[in-house]
Design an enzyme around this catalytic site. Structure first.
Site, mmCIF file in Angstrom:
data_model
loop_
_atom_site.group_PDB
_atom_site.id
_atom_site.type_symbol
_atom_site.label_atom_id
_atom_site.label_comp_id
_atom_site.label_asym_id
_atom_site.label_seq_id
_atom_site.Cartn_x
_atom_site.Cartn_y
_atom_site.Cartn_z
ATOM 1 N N ASP A 260 -2.028 -7.334 -7.313
ATOM 2 C CA ASP A 260 -3.415 -6.711 -7.291
ATOM 3 C C ASP A 260 -3.966 -7.686 -6.362
ATOM 4 O OD1 ASP A 260 -6.186 -6.101 -7.685
ATOM 5 O OD2 ASP A 260 -6.003 -5.655 -9.739
ATOM 6 N N GLY B 197 0.783 -1.230 0.156
ATOM 7 C CA GLY B 197 0.120 0.021 -0.005
ATOM 8 C C GLY B 197 0.639 1.325 -0.058
ATOM 9 N N LYS C 88 -15.211 -1.586 5.676
ATOM 10 C CA LYS C 88 -14.352 -1.515 7.016
ATOM 11 C C LYS C 88 -14.826 -2.299 8.078
ATOM 12 C CE LYS C 88 -10.764 0.970 5.465
ATOM 13 N NZ LYS C 88 -9.631 0.518 5.018
ATOM 14 N N ILE D 56 -4.376 -1.207 2.282
ATOM 15 C CA ILE D 56 -5.302 -1.072 1.205
ATOM 16 C C ILE D 56 -6.598 -0.905 1.069
ATOM 17 C CG2 ILE D 56 -5.755 -2.841 -0.781
ATOM 18 C CD1 ILE D 56 -3.232 -4.220 -0.451
ATOM 19 N N ILE E 61 -0.193 5.965 4.265
ATOM 20 C CA ILE E 61 -0.197 5.705 5.577
ATOM 21 C C ILE E 61 1.045 4.533 5.650
ATOM 22 C CG2 ILE E 61 -1.190 4.461 7.538
ATOM 23 C CD1 ILE E 61 -3.713 5.987 6.973
ATOM 24 N N ALA F 79 -12.986 1.700 -3.279
ATOM 25 C CA ALA F 79 -14.262 1.665 -3.520
ATOM 26 C C ALA F 79 -14.607 2.702 -4.670
ATOM 27 C CB ALA F 79 -15.004 2.119 -2.383
ATOM 28 N N LEU G 210 -3.658 10.008 -1.095
ATOM 29 C CA LEU G 210 -4.604 9.676 -2.545
ATOM 30 C C LEU G 210 -5.927 8.945 -2.435
ATOM 31 C CD1 LEU G 210 -1.402 8.895 -4.632
ATOM 32 C CD2 LEU G 210 -2.846 11.018 -4.940
ATOM 33 N N TYR H 135 -18.759 8.405 3.620
ATOM 34 C CA TYR H 135 -17.912 7.211 3.499
ATOM 35 C C TYR H 135 -18.781 6.030 3.240
ATOM 36 C CZ TYR H 135 -13.800 4.750 5.244
ATOM 37 O OH TYR H 135 -12.684 3.869 5.465
HETATM 38 N N1 LIG Z 1 -6.157 8.557 4.961
HETATM 39 C C1 LIG Z 1 -7.118 8.338 5.703
HETATM 40 O O1 LIG Z 1 -7.621 9.180 6.344
HETATM 41 C C2 LIG Z 1 -7.241 6.853 6.361
HETATM 42 C C3 LIG Z 1 -7.922 6.833 7.671
HETATM 43 C C4 LIG Z 1 -8.145 5.438 8.081
HETATM 44 C C5 LIG Z 1 -7.679 4.361 7.406
HETATM 45 N N2 LIG Z 1 -7.054 4.564 6.175
HETATM 46 C C6 LIG Z 1 -7.148 3.371 5.551
HETATM 47 O O2 LIG Z 1 -5.664 3.199 5.295
HETATM 48 C C7 LIG Z 1 -5.251 2.383 4.168
HETATM 49 C C8 LIG Z 1 -4.279 3.124 3.277
HETATM 50 O O3 LIG Z 1 -4.697 4.205 2.699
HETATM 51 P P1 LIG Z 1 -4.056 5.810 2.519
HETATM 52 O O4 LIG Z 1 -5.054 6.708 3.017
HETATM 53 O O5 LIG Z 1 -2.469 5.482 3.126
HETATM 54 O O6 LIG Z 1 -4.160 5.986 0.961
HETATM 55 P P2 LIG Z 1 -3.059 5.574 -0.221
HETATM 56 O O7 LIG Z 1 -3.939 6.028 -1.539
HETATM 57 O O8 LIG Z 1 -1.835 5.996 -0.088
HETATM 58 O O9 LIG Z 1 -3.042 3.980 -0.283
HETATM 59 C C9 LIG Z 1 -4.019 2.936 -0.509
HETATM 60 C C10 LIG Z 1 -3.381 1.848 -1.401
HETATM 61 O O10 LIG Z 1 -4.260 0.936 -1.590
HETATM 62 C C11 LIG Z 1 -3.623 0.245 -2.954
HETATM 63 N N3 LIG Z 1 -4.586 -0.350 -3.569
HETATM 64 C C12 LIG Z 1 -5.888 -0.071 -4.062
HETATM 65 N N4 LIG Z 1 -6.319 -1.010 -4.707
HETATM 66 C C13 LIG Z 1 -5.751 -2.270 -4.601
HETATM 67 C C14 LIG Z 1 -5.625 -3.480 -5.179
HETATM 68 N N5 LIG Z 1 -6.559 -3.819 -5.993
HETATM 69 N N6 LIG Z 1 -4.657 -4.181 -4.739
HETATM 70 C C15 LIG Z 1 -3.567 -3.814 -4.184
HETATM 71 N N7 LIG Z 1 -3.514 -2.579 -3.696
HETATM 72 C C16 LIG Z 1 -4.265 -1.936 -3.954
HETATM 73 C C17 LIG Z 1 -3.168 1.344 -3.567
HETATM 74 O O11 LIG Z 1 -2.338 0.949 -4.600
HETATM 75 C C18 LIG Z 1 -2.401 2.408 -2.515
HETATM 76 O O12 LIG Z 1 -1.149 2.116 -2.302
HETATM 77 C C19 LIG Z 1 -6.687 2.147 3.552
HETATM 78 O O13 LIG Z 1 -7.222 1.074 3.829
HETATM 79 C C20 LIG Z 1 -7.408 3.304 4.093
HETATM 80 O O14 LIG Z 1 -8.725 2.889 3.928
HETATM 81 C C21 LIG Z 1 -7.115 5.723 5.700
#
Ligand SMILES: NC(=O)c1ccc[n+]([C@@H]2O[C@H](COP(=O)([O-])OP(=O)(O)OC[C@H]3O[C@@H](n4cnc5c(N)ncnc54)[C@H](O)[C@@H]3O)[C@@H](O)[C@H]2O)c1
Length: 260
Positions: free
Chosen positions: A64, A13, A163, A92, A20, A95, A195, A156
């Site tokens: 993937d 991810g 989730k 990861i 994160i 949606a 992103l 959301y």
């Molecule tokens: N940013 C926030 O506010 C927040 C808060 C709580 C939880 N989260 C969770 O943290 C996690 C990381 O998200 P983030 O915010 O760092 O955003 P990010 O966009 O940096 O990371 C999301 C990742 O998911 C990967 N991904 C999406 N579809 C995929 C697939 N089919 N196969 C493999 N990888 C795939 C993307 O390549 C990306 O690296 C997610 O689960 C997100 O829901 C984010």
């Protein structure tokens, strides 16, 4: 010597240096872990190669998580270098845009539900199952979740349902792997501009509303999530499993809108 010295961890991810997972990789690296990375999409290969190099790693794998064969291949390929390893971070989520915008029922569709649950929830226990032959005793697995699993938050929507499923999978996977000495946890992070988060309608408003209402009066950082992740992945947390740990500045424990 950090508290993760001698541990080999796979981080999924990392997409940007705001991800994160990037904050988690940084903290785990600082604590002495050896790291491998998975990403999705050939076009990101050069970028991920550079990020991996930031953490002294050359191990990067395109995977993937929507495809079982790719999940199996990820762990088989990793085993060429690491016949055994000590856990992974599942960071990861995905949606379709209409499933994370506006009115819940207006944006609801069977297809959107399927995709959100497949990529954001099913993939975590699926990865645990596929990794099992390669995991050391005392391995630790970690995923990232959000308050929208438990509360109905604006926009959301379908992701909140995914989730909730992901959080249940933390408990069931922990129950399955606990007798083998392995631990499974989730971190519920406060909103952080990444992103993936930018895809959620009204995210900027959510960020400022949470900062205003949180006991710490600001948003949390990827470094703060990373530090807690490093702890949960380490033997320091040997008594912690099946747990969702909040790294949200206290927001989930106060009533919003009543701060002075
Ligand atoms: N940013 C926030 O506010 C927040 C808060 C709580 C939880 N989260 C969770 O943290 C996690 C990381 O998200 P983030 O915010 O760092 O955003 P990010 O966009 O940096 O990371 C999301 C990742 O998911 C990967 N991904 C999406 N579809 C995929 C697939 N089919 N196969 C493999 N990888 C795939 C993307 O390549 C990306 O690296 C997610 O689960 C997100 O829901 C984010």
């Amino acid at each position: 010597m950090g508290f993760l010295s001698g541990k080999k961890l796979l981080i999924t991810g990392v997409l940007s240096n705001r991800s994160i997972a990037y904050g988690i990789a940084k903290a785990c690296h600082e604590q002495g872990a050896e790291l491998a990375f998975s990403y999705v999409g050939e076009r990101f290969k050069d970028r991920i190669t550079e990020f991996a190099a930031d953490f002294g790693s050359k191990l990067i794998f395109d995977c993937d998580v929507g495809d079982d064969a790719q999940i199996d291949k990820l762990f088989a390929d990793l085993a060429q270098t690491w016949p055994r390893f000590d856990g992974f971070v599942h960071s990861i989520g995905f949606a379709p845009r209409e499933a994370i915008a506006g009115d819940f029922l207006e944006g609801l569709s069977r297809e959107g539900f399927k995709i959100a649950h497949d990529i954001s929830a099913y993939s975590f226990p699926a990865m645990a199952k596929a990794a099992l032959p390669y995991l050391n005793d005392k391995s630790a697995l970690l995923t990232l979740t959000y308050l929208g699993a438990e509360r109905a938050l604006p926009n959301y929507n379908t992701m909140g349902l995914a989730k909730a499923s992901l959080e249940a999978s933390v408990r069931y996977t922990a129950a399955s792997l606990g007798p083998k000495g392995m631990r499974v946890n989730g971190i519920s992070a406060g909103p952080i501009k990444t992103l993936a988060a930018s895809g959620i309608k009204g995210f900027g408003k959510m960020l400022s509303a949470v900062a205003d209402a949180s006991p710490i009066r600001r948003n949390v950082t990827i470094e703060e999530v990373g530090n807690v992740a490093a702890f949960l992945l380490s033997d320091l947390a040997s008594g912690v499993t099946a747990e969702i740990t909040y790294v949200d500045g206290g927001f989930s424990n106060v009533v919003a809108g009543m701060a002075e």
